[in-house]
Design a protein around this motif. Structure first.
Motif, short mmCIF file in Angstrom:
data_model
loop_
_atom_site.label_atom_id
_atom_site.label_comp_id
_atom_site.label_asym_id
_atom_site.label_seq_id
_atom_site.Cartn_x
_atom_site.Cartn_y
_atom_site.Cartn_z
N MET A 1 55.50 -60.28 -29.46
CA MET A 1 56.13 -59.01 -29.16
C MET A 1 55.98 -58.66 -27.67
N ARG A 2 54.78 -58.90 -27.11
CA ARG A 2 54.57 -58.59 -25.71
C ARG A 2 55.48 -59.43 -24.83
N ARG A 3 55.66 -60.70 -25.21
CA ARG A 3 56.54 -61.56 -24.42
C ARG A 3 57.98 -61.08 -24.52
N PHE A 4 58.41 -60.67 -25.71
CA PHE A 4 59.77 -60.16 -25.89
C PHE A 4 59.98 -58.92 -25.03
N LEU A 5 59.02 -58.00 -25.04
CA LEU A 5 59.17 -56.78 -24.26
C LEU A 5 59.22 -57.08 -22.77
N ARG A 6 58.41 -58.02 -22.30
CA ARG A 6 58.41 -58.36 -20.87
C ARG A 6 59.72 -59.02 -20.47
N GLU A 7 60.22 -59.92 -21.31
CA GLU A 7 61.42 -60.67 -20.95
C GLU A 7 62.70 -59.85 -21.11
N ASN A 8 62.62 -58.73 -21.82
CA ASN A 8 63.79 -57.88 -22.03
C ASN A 8 63.57 -56.45 -21.54
N SER A 9 62.58 -56.27 -20.67
CA SER A 9 62.18 -54.93 -20.27
C SER A 9 63.28 -54.17 -19.53
N LEU A 10 64.09 -54.86 -18.73
CA LEU A 10 65.12 -54.16 -17.96
C LEU A 10 66.14 -53.49 -18.89
N GLY A 11 66.67 -54.26 -19.83
CA GLY A 11 67.63 -53.71 -20.77
C GLY A 11 67.03 -52.65 -21.67
N LEU A 12 65.78 -52.87 -22.14
CA LEU A 12 65.13 -51.93 -23.04
C LEU A 12 64.85 -50.60 -22.35
N VAL A 13 64.36 -50.65 -21.10
CA VAL A 13 64.04 -49.42 -20.38
C VAL A 13 65.30 -48.61 -20.10
N PHE A 14 66.35 -49.30 -19.66
CA PHE A 14 67.59 -48.57 -19.38
C PHE A 14 68.21 -48.03 -20.67
N GLY A 15 68.10 -48.77 -21.75
CA GLY A 15 68.59 -48.27 -23.03
C GLY A 15 67.84 -47.04 -23.48
N LEU A 16 66.51 -47.05 -23.31
CA LEU A 16 65.69 -45.91 -23.68
C LEU A 16 66.00 -44.70 -22.80
N LEU A 17 66.14 -44.93 -21.49
CA LEU A 17 66.47 -43.84 -20.58
C LEU A 17 67.84 -43.25 -20.92
N PHE A 18 68.78 -44.12 -21.30
CA PHE A 18 70.11 -43.64 -21.70
C PHE A 18 70.00 -42.68 -22.88
N LEU A 19 69.22 -43.06 -23.90
CA LEU A 19 69.07 -42.20 -25.08
C LEU A 19 68.39 -40.89 -24.74
N ILE A 20 67.37 -40.93 -23.88
CA ILE A 20 66.65 -39.72 -23.49
C ILE A 20 67.59 -38.76 -22.75
N VAL A 21 68.36 -39.33 -21.81
CA VAL A 21 69.27 -38.50 -21.02
C VAL A 21 70.41 -37.95 -21.89
N LEU A 22 70.91 -38.78 -22.83
CA LEU A 22 71.97 -38.31 -23.72
C LEU A 22 71.49 -37.16 -24.59
N VAL A 23 70.27 -37.27 -25.10
CA VAL A 23 69.70 -36.17 -25.89
C VAL A 23 69.54 -34.92 -25.02
N GLN A 204 64.43 -53.92 -0.50
CA GLN A 204 63.51 -53.48 -1.54
C GLN A 204 62.77 -54.72 -2.03
N ARG A 205 61.55 -54.85 -1.62
CA ARG A 205 60.79 -56.06 -1.91
C ARG A 205 60.71 -56.33 -3.40
N GLY A 206 61.06 -57.56 -3.80
CA GLY A 206 60.97 -57.99 -5.18
C GLY A 206 62.17 -57.67 -6.04
N SER A 207 63.16 -56.95 -5.50
CA SER A 207 64.32 -56.58 -6.31
C SER A 207 65.42 -57.63 -6.19
N SER A 208 66.06 -57.94 -7.31
CA SER A 208 67.17 -58.89 -7.30
C SER A 208 68.40 -58.29 -6.63
N GLN A 209 68.39 -56.99 -6.39
CA GLN A 209 69.52 -56.34 -5.73
C GLN A 209 69.34 -56.25 -4.22
#
Length: 224
Positions: A1-23, A204-209
């Motif tokens: 589970m920890r590996r899944f969360l780390r490898e998918n953290s970008l999508g999960l965090v933005f998805g969670l933020l989307f739901l929080i902001v929508l609410v 921005q050091r470390g950012s892919s953007q």
């Protein structure tokens, strides 16, 4: 589970933020709507009714359609258009659709390439353009949804003012519709232009953007 969360953290965090902001938008919009109701001498409505109202629908969809327009245009324009020094651009000697070898399609697909990358004809064309096509389709659907919900909300106001409702075709030529639409489009286009240009000179050091901190300002298509 920890590996899944780390490898998918970008999508999960933005998805969670989307739901929080929508609410948050739902509660804030509901409170604002009821304030307007009271100021006009009308009764308040419940949260459930507000969430199924045209007013809430148009507020949500008018932002969605502008976001997906941004992605659609960005995906297609970056095939051909370049920006010297920006990590958001391809390298200056690679404009266009690139060769089959560079894209790893057909005979140049490797063992890890998706199955459709080895296809030919329409299937290869569809897969090769699938990201832009889906973004464009979502934009069109959300634009249509915005126009329908905006039309319903507009007609509610018309009836409240004892004026005749208008047809959908008439509404999409109304200033109300294009004011909602264009104010979102211009902000998204400005954001893309700002990102492409500011990333030439800022880091921005470390950012892919961002380019690596020590990369030259003229380095193009290089990500950190």
């Amino acid at each position: 589970m920890r590996r899944f969360l780390r490898e998918n953290s970008l999508g999960l965090v933005f998805g969670l933020l989307f739901l929080i902001v929508l609410v948050g938008q739902a509660f804030a919009g509901h409170a604002d709507f009821n304030q307007q109701q009271l100021s006009e001498g009308l009764p308040e409505i419940g949260l459930g009714r507000y969430l199924t109202s045209a007013s809430f629908g148009v507020d949500v969809l008018e932002n969605w359609q502008s976001e997906y327009l941004q992605f659609f245009l960005y995906i297609w324009f970056t095939v051909w258009l370049l920006q010297k020094g920006s990590p958001e651009s391809k390298e200056l000697d690679k404009p266009g659709r690139e060769s089959d070898r560079d894209q790893k399609v057909g005979h140049f697909a490797d063992a890890r390439s998706p199955k459709w990358a080895r296809a030919s004809g329409f299937r290869l064309w569809l897969f090769s353009n699938s990201l832009g096509l889906v973004m464009g389709l979502i934009f069109l659907l959300s634009w249509l949804g915005q126009s329908i919900t905006g039309w319903a909300a507009y007609n509610e106001e018309q009836l409240g003012d004892l004026q005749d409702p208008v047809t959908w075709a008439t509404y999409v030529t109304e200033p109300d519709f294009w004011n909602r639409t264009l104010q979102n489009w211009q902000s998204e286009l400005l954001a893309v232009a700002s990102m492409a240009i500011l990333a030439i000179y800022l880091r921005q050091r470390g950012s892919s953007q961002s380019k690596p901190v020590g990369a030259a300002h003229t380095a193009t298509g290089v990500e950190g």
